[in-house]
Motif scaffolding. Sequence first.
Motif, PDB file in Angstrom:
ATOM      1  N   TRP B  34       0.843  -1.190   0.000  1.00  0.00           N
ATOM      2  CA  TRP B  34       0.000   0.000   0.000  1.00  0.00           C
ATOM      3  C   TRP B  34       0.879   1.242   0.000  1.00  0.00           C
ATOM      4  O   TRP B  34       1.914   1.295   0.685  1.00  0.00           O
ATOM      5  CB  TRP B  34      -0.899   0.023   1.233  1.00  0.00           C
ATOM      6  CG  TRP B  34      -2.039  -0.940   1.180  1.00  0.00           C
ATOM      7  CD1 TRP B  34      -2.075  -2.221   1.667  1.00  0.00           C
ATOM      8  CD2 TRP B  34      -3.339  -0.698   0.614  1.00  0.00           C
ATOM      9  NE1 TRP B  34      -3.305  -2.786   1.440  1.00  0.00           N
ATOM     10  CE2 TRP B  34      -4.106  -1.869   0.797  1.00  0.00           C
ATOM     11  CE3 TRP B  34      -3.934   0.397  -0.011  1.00  0.00           C
ATOM     12  CZ2 TRP B  34      -5.434  -1.985   0.369  1.00  0.00           C
ATOM     13  CZ3 TRP B  34      -5.249   0.287  -0.438  1.00  0.00           C
ATOM     14  CH2 TRP B  34      -5.985  -0.888  -0.244  1.00  0.00           C
ATOM     15  N   TYR B  35       0.434   2.245  -0.752  1.00  0.00           N
ATOM     16  CA  TYR B  35       1.150   3.509  -0.850  1.00  0.00           C
ATOM     17  C   TYR B  35       0.180   4.662  -0.666  1.00  0.00           C
ATOM     18  O   TYR B  35      -0.992   4.576  -1.046  1.00  0.00           O
ATOM     19  CB  TYR B  35       1.810   3.653  -2.223  1.00  0.00           C
ATOM     20  CG  TYR B  35       2.912   2.659  -2.509  1.00  0.00           C
ATOM     21  CD1 TYR B  35       2.626   1.387  -2.990  1.00  0.00           C
ATOM     22  CD2 TYR B  35       4.246   3.000  -2.299  1.00  0.00           C
ATOM     23  CE1 TYR B  35       3.637   0.471  -3.245  1.00  0.00           C
ATOM     24  CE2 TYR B  35       5.261   2.097  -2.563  1.00  0.00           C
ATOM     25  CZ  TYR B  35       4.942   0.838  -3.027  1.00  0.00           C
ATOM     26  OH  TYR B  35       5.949  -0.061  -3.289  1.00  0.00           O
ATOM     27  N   ILE B  46       3.524   2.527   2.582  1.00  0.00           N
ATOM     28  CA  ILE B  46       2.882   2.423   3.908  1.00  0.00           C
ATOM     29  C   ILE B  46       3.272   1.095   4.544  1.00  0.00           C
ATOM     30  O   ILE B  46       3.862   1.053   5.616  1.00  0.00           O
ATOM     31  CB  ILE B  46       1.353   2.535   3.797  1.00  0.00           C
ATOM     32  CG1 ILE B  46       0.954   3.847   3.140  1.00  0.00           C
ATOM     33  CG2 ILE B  46       0.720   2.411   5.198  1.00  0.00           C
ATOM     34  CD1 ILE B  46      -0.541   3.984   2.878  1.00  0.00           C
ATOM     35  N   PHE B  47       2.877   0.010   3.897  1.00  0.00           N
ATOM     36  CA  PHE B  47       3.290  -1.323   4.356  1.00  0.00           C
ATOM     37  C   PHE B  47       3.045  -2.348   3.266  1.00  0.00           C
ATOM     38  O   PHE B  47       2.438  -2.074   2.243  1.00  0.00           O
ATOM     39  CB  PHE B  47       2.597  -1.759   5.649  1.00  0.00           C
ATOM     40  CG  PHE B  47       1.133  -1.435   5.769  1.00  0.00           C
ATOM     41  CD1 PHE B  47       0.215  -1.802   4.798  1.00  0.00           C
ATOM     42  CD2 PHE B  47       0.664  -0.759   6.885  1.00  0.00           C
ATOM     43  CE1 PHE B  47      -1.116  -1.507   4.926  1.00  0.00           C
ATOM     44  CE2 PHE B  47      -0.677  -0.461   7.025  1.00  0.00           C
ATOM     45  CZ  PHE B  47      -1.569  -0.833   6.046  1.00  0.00           C
ATOM     46  N   ARG B  55       4.861  -7.487   6.515  1.00  0.00           N
ATOM     47  CA  ARG B  55       6.277  -7.836   6.428  1.00  0.00           C
ATOM     48  C   ARG B  55       7.190  -6.635   6.596  1.00  0.00           C
ATOM     49  O   ARG B  55       8.306  -6.739   7.049  1.00  0.00           O
ATOM     50  CB  ARG B  55       6.606  -8.483   5.090  1.00  0.00           C
ATOM     51  CG  ARG B  55       5.983  -9.795   4.835  1.00  0.00           C
ATOM     52  CD  ARG B  55       6.850 -10.632   3.929  1.00  0.00           C
ATOM     53  NE  ARG B  55       7.011 -10.033   2.613  1.00  0.00           N
ATOM     54  CZ  ARG B  55       7.655 -10.644   1.626  1.00  0.00           C
ATOM     55  NH1 ARG B  55       8.190 -11.824   1.825  1.00  0.00           N
ATOM     56  NH2 ARG B  55       7.764 -10.064   0.458  1.00  0.00           N
ATOM     57  N   GLN B  56       6.692  -5.493   6.173  1.00  0.00           N
ATOM     58  CA  GLN B  56       7.540  -4.298   6.172  1.00  0.00           C
ATOM     59  C   GLN B  56       6.625  -3.099   6.306  1.00  0.00           C
ATOM     60  O   GLN B  56       5.504  -3.112   5.787  1.00  0.00           O
ATOM     61  CB  GLN B  56       8.336  -4.235   4.858  1.00  0.00           C
ATOM     62  CG  GLN B  56       9.100  -2.952   4.616  1.00  0.00           C
ATOM     63  CD  GLN B  56      10.300  -2.794   5.511  1.00  0.00           C
ATOM     64  OE1 GLN B  56      10.299  -3.234   6.654  1.00  0.00           O
ATOM     65  NE2 GLN B  56      11.317  -2.154   4.994  1.00  0.00           N
ATOM     66  N   SER B  65      -3.426   0.704   9.571  1.00  0.00           N
ATOM     67  CA  SER B  65      -3.286  -0.730   9.771  1.00  0.00           C
ATOM     68  C   SER B  65      -3.845  -1.458   8.559  1.00  0.00           C
ATOM     69  O   SER B  65      -4.540  -0.858   7.734  1.00  0.00           O
ATOM     70  CB  SER B  65      -4.021  -1.180  11.038  1.00  0.00           C
ATOM     71  OG  SER B  65      -5.409  -0.932  10.913  1.00  0.00           O
ATOM     72  N   GLY B  66      -3.528  -2.723   8.474  1.00  0.00           N
ATOM     73  CA  GLY B  66      -3.987  -3.467   7.306  1.00  0.00           C
ATOM     74  C   GLY B  66      -4.278  -4.908   7.614  1.00  0.00           C
ATOM     75  O   GLY B  66      -4.112  -5.375   8.745  1.00  0.00           O
ATOM     76  N   HIS B  67      -4.693  -5.564   6.567  1.00  0.00           N
ATOM     77  CA  HIS B  67      -5.007  -6.980   6.700  1.00  0.00           C
ATOM     78  C   HIS B  67      -4.899  -7.610   5.318  1.00  0.00           C
ATOM     79  O   HIS B  67      -5.191  -6.969   4.307  1.00  0.00           O
ATOM     80  CB  HIS B  67      -6.434  -7.138   7.241  1.00  0.00           C
ATOM     81  CG  HIS B  67      -6.775  -8.543   7.607  1.00  0.00           C
ATOM     82  ND1 HIS B  67      -6.322  -9.153   8.753  1.00  0.00           N
ATOM     83  CD2 HIS B  67      -7.524  -9.479   6.949  1.00  0.00           C
ATOM     84  CE1 HIS B  67      -6.769 -10.400   8.791  1.00  0.00           C
ATOM     85  NE2 HIS B  67      -7.503 -10.616   7.722  1.00  0.00           N
TER      86      HIS B  67
END
Lengths: 110, 118
Positions: B34-35, B46-47, B55-56, B65-67
């Motif tokens: 994600w950016y 972002i991650f 992972r990063q 946050s994410g999923h």
Amino acid sequence: AQRVTQPEKLLSVFKGAPVELKCNYSYSGSPELFWYVQYSRQRLQLLLRHISRESIKGFTADLNKGETSFHLKKPFAQEEDSAMYYCALSVWGGYQKVTFGTGTKLQVIP
Amino acid sequence: DAGVTQSPTHLIKTRGQQVTLRCSPKSGHDTVSWYQQALGQGPQFIFQYYEEEERQRGNFPDRFSGHQFPNYSSELNVNALLLGDSALYLCASSQASGGPFTSTDTQYFGPGTRLTVL
């Protein structure tokens, strides 16, 4: 930390003139360098990557590790080349992290 | 293959609200990144998610946050929205299992979700 610098926000050239979009990077390891392009109202898409050593749409880019540069070049600009160009650097540490530059808008004047 | 798809296309929220953005990766891809792209800027990382784990992570607060789901699709959640969160949010997918310097790790981008925070 890695960084990508694109010094020009806007580059205007006449149709048929040579184009050079500048990109400098900072990273101590062995990165992979990319150029992405975004045409008007389209999504960001890969133009080329340094390991491929390809010429895409007449564009080429050579990785110069001594100067930490990855400039994008085309000998004769076409109107359809007008777009935003982003230089990006990818590093691996068991996972991939991509860092983008701020982009250069290429405007080809008919 | 429709490539990377994102929903919704546009979203308007007010400060303090929460938002969820969705992404479906390109067929065959197992990794989603994600950016955030603010106006006039390049995309900022972002991650990244792989095998349902983050992972990063880039330099973004915990409000982001994410999923990732078993089918490799992903969500980006942003809590307590600020005016400065207004941006284009891009999702990119790749097949990171191939490792670096392979053709499979090229990231393919979605069209983005334009988030406006009022």
